[in-house]
Motif scaffolding. Sequence first.
Motif, mmCIF file in Angstrom:
data_model
loop_
_atom_site.group_PDB
_atom_site.id
_atom_site.type_symbol
_atom_site.label_atom_id
_atom_site.label_comp_id
_atom_site.label_asym_id
_atom_site.label_seq_id
_atom_site.Cartn_x
_atom_site.Cartn_y
_atom_site.Cartn_z
ATOM 1 N N TYR A 35 24.430 24.257 54.716
ATOM 2 C CA TYR A 35 25.134 25.073 53.725
ATOM 3 C C TYR A 35 24.136 25.815 52.839
ATOM 4 O O TYR A 35 24.300 27.008 52.573
ATOM 5 N N ILE A 39 23.714 29.882 52.311
ATOM 6 C CA ILE A 39 23.898 30.473 50.976
ATOM 7 C C ILE A 39 22.654 31.254 50.569
ATOM 8 O O ILE A 39 22.761 32.348 50.016
ATOM 9 N N GLN A 47 33.356 30.702 49.746
ATOM 10 C CA GLN A 47 33.483 29.403 50.418
ATOM 11 C C GLN A 47 34.141 29.508 51.790
ATOM 12 O O GLN A 47 33.675 28.892 52.745
ATOM 13 N N LEU A 50 31.736 30.912 54.316
ATOM 14 C CA LEU A 50 30.696 29.927 54.601
ATOM 15 C C LEU A 50 31.214 28.877 55.583
ATOM 16 O O LEU A 50 30.522 28.518 56.538
ATOM 17 N N ILE A 65 29.795 21.816 49.202
ATOM 18 C CA ILE A 65 29.485 22.777 48.129
ATOM 19 C C ILE A 65 29.492 22.084 46.778
ATOM 20 O O ILE A 65 28.600 22.298 45.954
ATOM 21 N N ILE A 74 22.892 24.991 44.180
ATOM 22 C CA ILE A 74 23.662 26.238 44.195
ATOM 23 C C ILE A 74 24.490 26.343 42.924
ATOM 24 O O ILE A 74 24.663 25.353 42.194
ATOM 25 N N LYS A 76 28.200 28.504 41.414
ATOM 26 C CA LYS A 76 29.341 29.384 41.661
ATOM 27 C C LYS A 76 29.399 30.403 40.535
ATOM 28 O O LYS A 76 29.202 30.057 39.365
ATOM 29 N N LYS A 87 31.855 33.236 44.002
ATOM 30 C CA LYS A 87 30.787 33.477 44.964
ATOM 31 C C LYS A 87 29.711 32.411 44.793
ATOM 32 O O LYS A 87 29.492 31.904 43.699
ATOM 33 N N LEU A 88 29.041 32.108 45.889
ATOM 34 C CA LEU A 88 28.035 31.058 45.904
ATOM 35 C C LEU A 88 26.634 31.667 45.937
ATOM 36 O O LEU A 88 26.364 32.560 46.740
#
Length: 150
Positions: A35, A39, A47, A50, A65, A74, A76, A87-88
Amino acid sequence: MTDILRDIGIISRALDSIANIEFKEYDLAKGQYLYLVRIVENPGVIQDRLAEMIKVDRTTAARAIKKLEAKGFIEKRMDNTNKKIKKLFPTEKGQKTFPFIIKEHHYSNEVALKGLTNQEKEQIASLLKRVKENIEDDWNDVKKGKKRTY
């Protein structure tokens, strides 16, 4: 004929197991590195996209996530035009971890393809791409509720 998918599964599980052990020192576990890589490569991905890239269901992606966010890899961010969309993005910690993951990936590729000629490497890549495309079609159909007939 050889059960090719069984061999692919064995290879995948072995490499995933190795990566999970090696990434433990970075506090990454259970495939979370997959992941994080996507990203970093696709900042601002949502999400659902992904999950589709990795070929997992949304619930599995949501758990990974959440863990990556809690560990500071990460973050958001709200979309500027649609506040419902998050969005990530990788954090600085995620960006710093990324090169090690890529080094491991390249090393594993070298080990897996050791002894193959360049032509054989191109051939296996081409054939696996076709296999992946076949599976993606089936995966998409089943995710949409289609029953497969055996």
